[in-house]
Design an enzyme around this catalytic site. Structure first.
Site, PDB file in Angstrom:
ATOM      1  N   GLU A  76      43.545   6.750  36.826  1.00  0.00           N
ATOM      2  CA  GLU A  76      43.636   6.788  38.183  1.00  0.00           C
ATOM      3  C   GLU A  76      42.957   6.014  38.883  1.00  0.00           C
ATOM      4  O   GLU A  76      41.793   5.484  38.873  1.00  0.00           O
ATOM      5  CB  GLU A  76      43.147   8.325  38.594  1.00  0.00           C
TER       6      GLU A  76
ATOM      7  N   LYS B 101      39.961   4.909  41.453  1.00  0.00           N
ATOM      8  CA  LYS B 101      38.690   5.514  41.673  1.00  0.00           C
ATOM      9  C   LYS B 101      38.617   5.465  43.354  1.00  0.00           C
ATOM     10  O   LYS B 101      38.123   4.403  43.781  1.00  0.00           O
ATOM     11  CB  LYS B 101      37.604   4.748  41.267  1.00  0.00           C
TER      12      LYS B 101
ATOM     13  N   ASP C 274      37.482   5.828  47.176  1.00  0.00           N
ATOM     14  CA  ASP C 274      36.038   5.695  47.779  1.00  0.00           C
ATOM     15  C   ASP C 274      35.902   6.364  48.976  1.00  0.00           C
ATOM     16  O   ASP C 274      36.214   6.070  50.126  1.00  0.00           O
ATOM     17  CB  ASP C 274      36.128   4.216  48.055  1.00  0.00           C
TER      18      ASP C 274
ATOM     19  N   TYR D  96      43.160  13.250  48.120  1.00  0.00           N
ATOM     20  CA  TYR D  96      43.853  13.266  46.853  1.00  0.00           C
ATOM     21  C   TYR D  96      43.330  14.273  46.071  1.00  0.00           C
ATOM     22  O   TYR D  96      41.739  14.146  45.925  1.00  0.00           O
ATOM     23  CB  TYR D  96      43.981  12.006  46.323  1.00  0.00           C
TER      24      TYR D  96
ATOM     25  N   LYS E 158      34.683  -0.301  37.244  1.00  0.00           N
ATOM     26  CA  LYS E 158      34.578  -0.699  38.399  1.00  0.00           C
ATOM     27  C   LYS E 158      35.169  -2.182  38.841  1.00  0.00           C
ATOM     28  O   LYS E 158      35.024  -2.918  37.919  1.00  0.00           O
ATOM     29  CB  LYS E 158      32.966  -0.614  39.036  1.00  0.00           C
TER      30      LYS E 158
ATOM     31  N   CYS F 297      32.302 -21.417  78.817  1.00  0.00           N
ATOM     32  CA  CYS F 297      33.332 -21.429  77.766  1.00  0.00           C
ATOM     33  C   CYS F 297      33.239 -22.702  76.920  1.00  0.00           C
ATOM     34  O   CYS F 297      33.295 -24.031  77.442  1.00  0.00           O
ATOM     35  CB  CYS F 297      34.639 -21.518  78.413  1.00  0.00           C
TER      36      CYS F 297
ATOM     37  N   CYS G  41      36.905 -24.763  77.872  1.00  0.00           N
ATOM     38  CA  CYS G  41      37.112 -25.164  78.855  1.00  0.00           C
ATOM     39  C   CYS G  41      35.969 -25.405  80.014  1.00  0.00           C
ATOM     40  O   CYS G  41      36.094 -25.808  80.970  1.00  0.00           O
ATOM     41  CB  CYS G  41      38.197 -24.493  79.663  1.00  0.00           C
TER      42      CYS G  41
ATOM     43  N   CYS H 290      35.838 -15.565  79.243  1.00  0.00           N
ATOM     44  CA  CYS H 290      36.075 -17.124  79.843  1.00  0.00           C
ATOM     45  C   CYS H 290      36.644 -16.502  80.981  1.00  0.00           C
ATOM     46  O   CYS H 290      37.775 -15.932  81.175  1.00  0.00           O
ATOM     47  CB  CYS H 290      36.823 -17.964  78.838  1.00  0.00           C
TER      48      CYS H 290
ATOM     49  N   CYS I  94      42.208 -22.465  80.918  1.00  0.00           N
ATOM     50  CA  CYS I  94      41.443 -22.693  79.651  1.00  0.00           C
ATOM     51  C   CYS I  94      42.559 -22.813  78.688  1.00  0.00           C
ATOM     52  O   CYS I  94      43.529 -22.126  78.357  1.00  0.00           O
ATOM     53  CB  CYS I  94      40.792 -21.461  79.404  1.00  0.00           C
TER      54      CYS I  94
HETATM   55  S1  IVH Z   1      36.697  12.818  38.314  1.00  0.00           S
HETATM   56  C1  IVH Z   1      34.275  14.880  35.677  1.00  0.00           C
HETATM   57  N1  IVH Z   1      38.526  11.214  39.424  1.00  0.00           N
HETATM   58  O1  IVH Z   1      33.756   9.392  41.616  1.00  0.00           O
HETATM   59  C2  IVH Z   1      34.540  13.720  36.618  1.00  0.00           C
HETATM   60  N2  IVH Z   1      36.097  11.232  40.239  1.00  0.00           N
HETATM   61  O2  IVH Z   1      31.120   9.120  39.847  1.00  0.00           O
HETATM   62  C3  IVH Z   1      34.442  14.121  37.686  1.00  0.00           C
HETATM   63  N3  IVH Z   1      35.946   9.670  42.085  1.00  0.00           N
HETATM   64  O3  IVH Z   1      31.819  12.082  42.641  1.00  0.00           O
HETATM   65  C4  IVH Z   1      34.903  13.154  38.758  1.00  0.00           C
HETATM   66  N4  IVH Z   1      38.129   9.092  42.336  1.00  0.00           N
HETATM   67  O4  IVH Z   1      33.862  11.502  44.063  1.00  0.00           O
HETATM   68  C5  IVH Z   1      37.207  11.377  39.356  1.00  0.00           C
HETATM   69  N5  IVH Z   1      40.141   9.696  40.201  1.00  0.00           N
HETATM   70  C6  IVH Z   1      38.990  10.305  40.346  1.00  0.00           C
HETATM   71  C7  IVH Z   1      37.942   9.866  41.427  1.00  0.00           C
HETATM   72  C8  IVH Z   1      36.653  10.361  41.210  1.00  0.00           C
HETATM   73  C9  IVH Z   1      36.770   9.018  42.939  1.00  0.00           C
HETATM   74  C10 IVH Z   1      34.538   9.968  42.556  1.00  0.00           C
HETATM   75  C11 IVH Z   1      34.262  11.287  42.779  1.00  0.00           C
HETATM   76  C12 IVH Z   1      32.976  11.616  42.052  1.00  0.00           C
HETATM   77  C13 IVH Z   1      32.564  10.279  41.440  1.00  0.00           C
HETATM   78  C14 IVH Z   1      32.061  10.112  40.109  1.00  0.00           C
END
Ligand code: IVH
Length: 673
Positions: A116, A118, A120, A227, A317, A411, A414, A429, A435
């Protein structure tokens, strides 16, 4: 008062319909009815709930608009701790992770992983009892978080209750990430910047800041989404795999990230990482990597946990999209409306795969707030396909003599005076079309996709034409010849012919497009359309007084003043005349017949939230009847119409002995006219 059964049934049916339509709109992204119909059902429910307070229900769709502010958040202990994730930073570390798991499990073949993005944002827990959302909480330190239920309820894609005949357990905790989509974040910051308000550093901070609001009406105004990616408390039997668990959550109405996938072995994970990495800039949400989870829940159980992270999952990451570099100089770019934007010239640096040597500093308020100086080591960020920006200076690395950034008084293009009106964040300006920078940008806007959409006449060509002194104003575009264009660098006979054809075609246009293309300040596509619909043709717009303009939907005093002053400038009239001479045409629009000005001489003030119609709609109707609608109460005000939660205007009215009336009075007045 006891509610009539049929009325309660009607309320229940409205709630159910609204739940289903909201699910189609916010979760499935497939609206099932027009917005106006949804609004109508919503208002009907709102008014019934107001009429029959004993019908109140915490999971009614009307509960999403926000509630009275809290004094503080209450702590929540997580029954099942919310864990964090270990990290891998390279393919080698990924291979080692996979190997470790297989050895531990004594697993001979390839492991299946759920992969999945990750996300933010911030991790949130949703608790459902008997299918009703009873609590939303932040992760906090993993053991204890904060109860943010009121704010969570304002997020439209989070179900307030689960489908009627779902096979969900009596107690269910769903976890996932609340985030702010990139587009919503950009729009929110752009607005804040314009109004000189605080901007958020990134979508994650914006999401976290929004959920930390004690006043949930603020959270309700923020474009948040969620999500879901796991379950916590679950009083029942889970499927065999993580991916099936997600599919099950999807069936119960939760949003699941569409980029989730099932992959095989370390090589499958590595491939997924590459694929998401390539798509990263085009995804509508911010991510900082991907997550791999062993798909089998049985194997997850066998692997267990280390400290506060599961052994069976890890984050991979992306390289940071922020880097350090040195700010060598700051130049000021002049935009179409004369706005001067400070642009940082940087020592070139590779930020997540792209070499960055310029970055925007937005405006002088931001420069001041970030305390950026020339010679500073700065953090630059590149997010999605937006222009890179300077995030902040690293103060510890500031050289002894680091000159401050100063807005020039003239400016840079001009030489006209630079003016910064009091209370505005932007300096401009004053040269207008004198200009050349403003002229150049005006021409680019005129030909741009949203304006006249002149194919083959893009920014680069316009730069060449202006630099080569082949054009000065937009009308000059229409006297260009194929030979002139073909003689330019990187232009052939073929593309020159195409561009001339596109210019010819552009002359057959519509009034809204033509108005928008003129580039009148504060006149965006919507306002251009409203002006066109109201006046029907160009001539009456050019002749309109500020009062005439104020009668147009969404036009306030500032826009009216800009429109008026645009058509007062002789050089603008000259350009328009030349465009018409060159052959610009459009169909005039039939304007609806004007109502009689029965409210002529009356001035009204509208305040608070109206339920039966939007405030702007009410304003339009009053204006159509000849009334004036003002933003402030004075002795001359005929009456103030106050909706829900009116502000200080009601006090002011009382002070000046101006009558204060209700929304019903307003509806009555409009009906009888
Ligand atoms: S699973 C047991 N899935 O990452 C695992 N976490 O460092 C628990 N996060 O606090 C998290 N996307 O805020 C999981 N697809 C994803 C995620 C995800 C973002 C964040 C989440 C968590 C942190 C863990």
């Amino acid at each position: 008062m006891k509610i009539d059964n049929p009325i309660q049934q009607h309320i229940d049916s409205l709630r159910e319909q609204l739940h289903q339509h909201a699910h189609a709109y916010y979760v499935l992204d497939e609206p099932s009815i027009p917005d106006a119909e949804y609004d109508r059902l919503f208002r009907e429910l709102q008014s019934l709930e107001a009429q029959y307070p004993e019908s109140h229900s915490d999971d009614s769709p009307t509960q999403r608009v926000g509630a009275a502010p809290l004094d503080a958040f209450v702590s929540v202990e997580h029954e099942v701790p919310m864990l964090s994730l270990g990290n891998v930073f390279s393919d080698d570390e990924l291979v080692a992770f996979d190997q470790r798991l297989r050895e531990r499990l004594d697993y001979p073949s390839e492991l299946e992983y759920a992969a999945e993005p990750k996300l933010d944002g911030l991790a949130i827990s949703l608790l459902y009892e008997d299918g009703v959302l009873v609590r939303g909480a932040t992760r906090g330190d993993g053991s204890v978080g904060e109860d943010v239920t009121q704010n969570i309820k304002t997020i439209h894609s989070i179900p307030l209750r689960l489908p009627k005949r779902g096979d969900w357990p009596k107690r269910l905790e769903v976890r996932g990430e609340v985030y702010m989509p990139k587009a919503g974040f950009e729009a929110m910051n752009a607005k804040a910047r314009e109004q000189g308000d605080k901007v958020f550093a990134n979508p994650r901070n914006a999401a976290a800041g929004s959920l930390r609001q004690l006043d949930s009406r603020i959270a309700a105004s923020r474009p948040l989404d969620m999500y879901c990616y796991s379950v916590g408390v679950f009083e029942g039997e889970l499927p065999a795999t993580h991916s099936e668990t997600l599919a099950m959550l999807g069936r119960w109405g939760f949003r699941i990230c569409p980029e989730s996938a099932v992959v095989t072995g370390a090589s499958g994970c590595a491939e997924y990482y590459q694929q998401i990495g390539r798509a990263r800039d085009t995804l509508p949400y911010e991510i900082d990597g991907v997550v791999y989870k062993v798909n089998s829940l049985k194997l997850q159980g066998d692997l267990g946990f280390v400290a506060r992270a599961p052994r069976w999952a890890t984050a991979h990451k992306f390289p940071p999209s922020e880097e350090l570099t040195v700010l060598q100089d700051v130049e000021f770019q002049v935009g179409r409306t004369g706005a001067l934007t400070p642009v940082a010239r940087l020592e070139p640096v590779n930020v997540a795969g792209v070499v960055v040597s310029n970055a925007t500093l937005h405006n002088m308020d931001e420069v001041k707030r970030k305390d950026v100086r020339i010679g500073d080591t700065v953090i630059v960020r590149r997010a999605g396909d937006v222009i890179p920006e300077v995030v902040k200076s690293v103060l510890e690395r500031r050289p002894k003599e680091a000159p401050a950034i100063v807005m020039p008084s003239h400016c840079p293009v001009c030489g006209s005076d630079v003016i910064r009106p009091e209370g505005e964040a932007v300096a401009r300006c004053s040269g207008g079309l004198y200009c050349s920078a403003q002229r150049r940008e005006a021409i680019k806007h005129f030909a741009s996709r949203k304006a006249l959409d002149i194919d083959g006449v893009g920014d680069k060509l316009i730069d060449q034409l202006v630099d080569g002194e082949l054009i000065d104003h937009v009308d000059d575009l229409f006297h260009l010849t194929v030979e002139q264009l073909a003689s330019l660098e990187r232009m052939g006979e073929k593309s020159a012919t195409k561009a001339i054809e596109a210019l010819e075609n552009a002359k057959r246009t519509t009034l809204p497009k033509f108005l928008f293309a003129l580039g009148i300040r504060e006149v965006g596509e919507v306002t251009a359309r409203n002006l066109a619909m109201h006046f029907g043709d160009l001539e009456p717009i050019m002749q309109a007084s500020e009062d005439d303009l104020l009668a147009v939907a969404d036009v306030g005093p500032i826009v009216a003043a800009h429109v008026k002053s645009f058509f007062e400038q002789p050089h603008n009239i000259e350009v328009i005349d030349k465009l018409l001479e060159a052959g610009f045409v459009w169909e005039p629009i039939e304007v609806a017949e004007q109502k009689e000005a029965v409210l002529d001489g009356h001035t009204y003030v509208l305040t608070g939230t109206f339920t039966a119609m939007k405030r702007d709609e009410a304003k339009q109707q009053l204006l159509a009847l000849g009334a004036k609608v003002s933003g402030s109460v004075s002795k001359k005000t005929t009456a103030v119409f106050a909706g829900d939660s009116p502000g200080s205007k009601v006090d002011k009215a009382a002070e000046l002995e101006v009558p204060v009336k209700t929304e019903e009075d307003l509806l009555e007045l409009l009906k009888t006219m």
